[in-house]
Design a protein around this motif. Structure first.
Motif, PDB file in Angstrom:
ATOM      1  N   LYS A  67      35.308  47.612  32.456  1.00  0.00           N
ATOM      2  CA  LYS A  67      35.738  47.169  33.458  1.00  0.00           C
ATOM      3  C   LYS A  67      37.394  46.852  33.104  1.00  0.00           C
ATOM      4  N   ALA A  71      43.926  46.865  38.132  1.00  0.00           N
ATOM      5  CA  ALA A  71      43.142  47.232  39.454  1.00  0.00           C
ATOM      6  C   ALA A  71      44.311  47.691  40.551  1.00  0.00           C
ATOM      7  N   SER A  73      43.549  46.886  43.840  1.00  0.00           N
ATOM      8  CA  SER A  73      43.577  45.769  44.842  1.00  0.00           C
ATOM      9  C   SER A  73      42.264  44.955  43.931  1.00  0.00           C
ATOM     10  N   GLY A  74      42.200  43.761  44.534  1.00  0.00           N
ATOM     11  CA  GLY A  74      41.001  42.876  43.964  1.00  0.00           C
ATOM     12  C   GLY A  74      41.333  42.611  42.488  1.00  0.00           C
ATOM     13  N   ASN A  75      40.292  42.243  41.806  1.00  0.00           N
ATOM     14  CA  ASN A  75      40.434  41.765  40.197  1.00  0.00           C
ATOM     15  C   ASN A  75      40.202  42.858  39.361  1.00  0.00           C
ATOM     16  N   TYR A  76      39.299  43.829  39.739  1.00  0.00           N
ATOM     17  CA  TYR A  76      39.004  44.982  38.906  1.00  0.00           C
ATOM     18  C   TYR A  76      39.026  46.193  39.224  1.00  0.00           C
ATOM     19  N   ASP A 193      39.422  52.971  41.746  1.00  0.00           N
ATOM     20  CA  ASP A 193      39.703  51.940  42.467  1.00  0.00           C
ATOM     21  C   ASP A 193      39.508  52.063  43.944  1.00  0.00           C
ATOM     22  N   ASP A 194      38.883  51.420  44.799  1.00  0.00           N
ATOM     23  CA  ASP A 194      38.933  51.474  46.334  1.00  0.00           C
ATOM     24  C   ASP A 194      38.754  52.803  46.877  1.00  0.00           C
ATOM     25  N   GLN A 196      36.230  55.141  49.334  1.00  0.00           N
ATOM     26  CA  GLN A 196      35.972  54.879  50.535  1.00  0.00           C
ATOM     27  C   GLN A 196      35.659  56.306  51.421  1.00  0.00           C
TER      28      GLN A 196
END
Length: 199
Positions: A67, A71, A73-76, A193-194, A196
């Motif tokens: 982890k 990031a 976006s977000g925290n991680y 990250d992210d 989709q």
């Protein structure tokens, strides 16, 4: 046998204690901790609903999928590193299904998936060692037949970079295999990250 070609059977077990090496009936140089009386605690943090090789590596005191607070976006986000473990190069692998290294044909397990997306997007950051490439690959299946395949090659990027790729699926999926890998060269570090599916 760990050296044989057969896979272990779930539910099998063995109790082992007080292992000795003998020479002429007398104990030779003793094995370390032969009665399994001393133990170390190993801790491992894993991303929910994903599998990595870290479960296999934690016993060696390493983890190449961690982890990170770096990031998009977000925290991680997830940070995946290709490492040297003794003489061996170990790429970080992320799979949405169970990783079974005993299965040489399908080491990455299918999971149920019933949508028909038309785009795949996400963000990544990649420190590529010696011109390395990382990647994401997934396959859609219907009743065991391959109906869609996509590979996203990722090259060196110093800051989070977006990608969005069209998908072609010739049917209605019922399952998917989805993996990401950090590359072949020790020192390569991939952050994802992210991710989709859309459309």
């Amino acid at each position: 046998s760990p050296f044989g070609s057969s896979s272990p059977t779930p539910g099998s077990w063995a109790l082992i204690d007080n292992i000795k090496l003998l020479s002429g009936g007398a104990e030779s140089t003793p094995l370390p901790n032969p009665g399994f009386e001393t133990w170390d605690s190993e801790t491992l943090e894993m991303p929910d609903n994903w599998y990595t090789l870290s479960e296999l590596l934690v016993g060696a005191g390493v983890n190449n999928a961690i982890k990170t607070i770096d990031a998009n976006s977000g925290n991680y986000a997830i940070e995946m590193s290709t490492i040297l473990l003794g003489p061996d190069t170990v790429s970080s692998i992320l799979s949405i299904g169970l990783i079974d290294l005993y299965n040489p044909i399908y080491p990455f397990s299918f999971i149920p998936y019933s949508a028909t997306p038309t785009f795949f997007s996400g963000r990544y950051k990649y420190a590529a060692a010696n011109g390395d490439e990382a990647g994401i690959q997934f396959q859609f299946f219907e009743s065991g037949s391959l109906i869609g395949n996509h590979a996203e090659l990722l090259t060196s990027q110093g800051s989070y970079t977006s990608f969005s790729s069209p998908l072609t699926i010739s049917g209605t999926p019922d399952s998917i295999i989805f993996i990401a890998y950090s590359g072949n060269n020790p020192g390569s570090v991939l952050k994802l990250d992210d991710l989709q599916f859309s459309g």
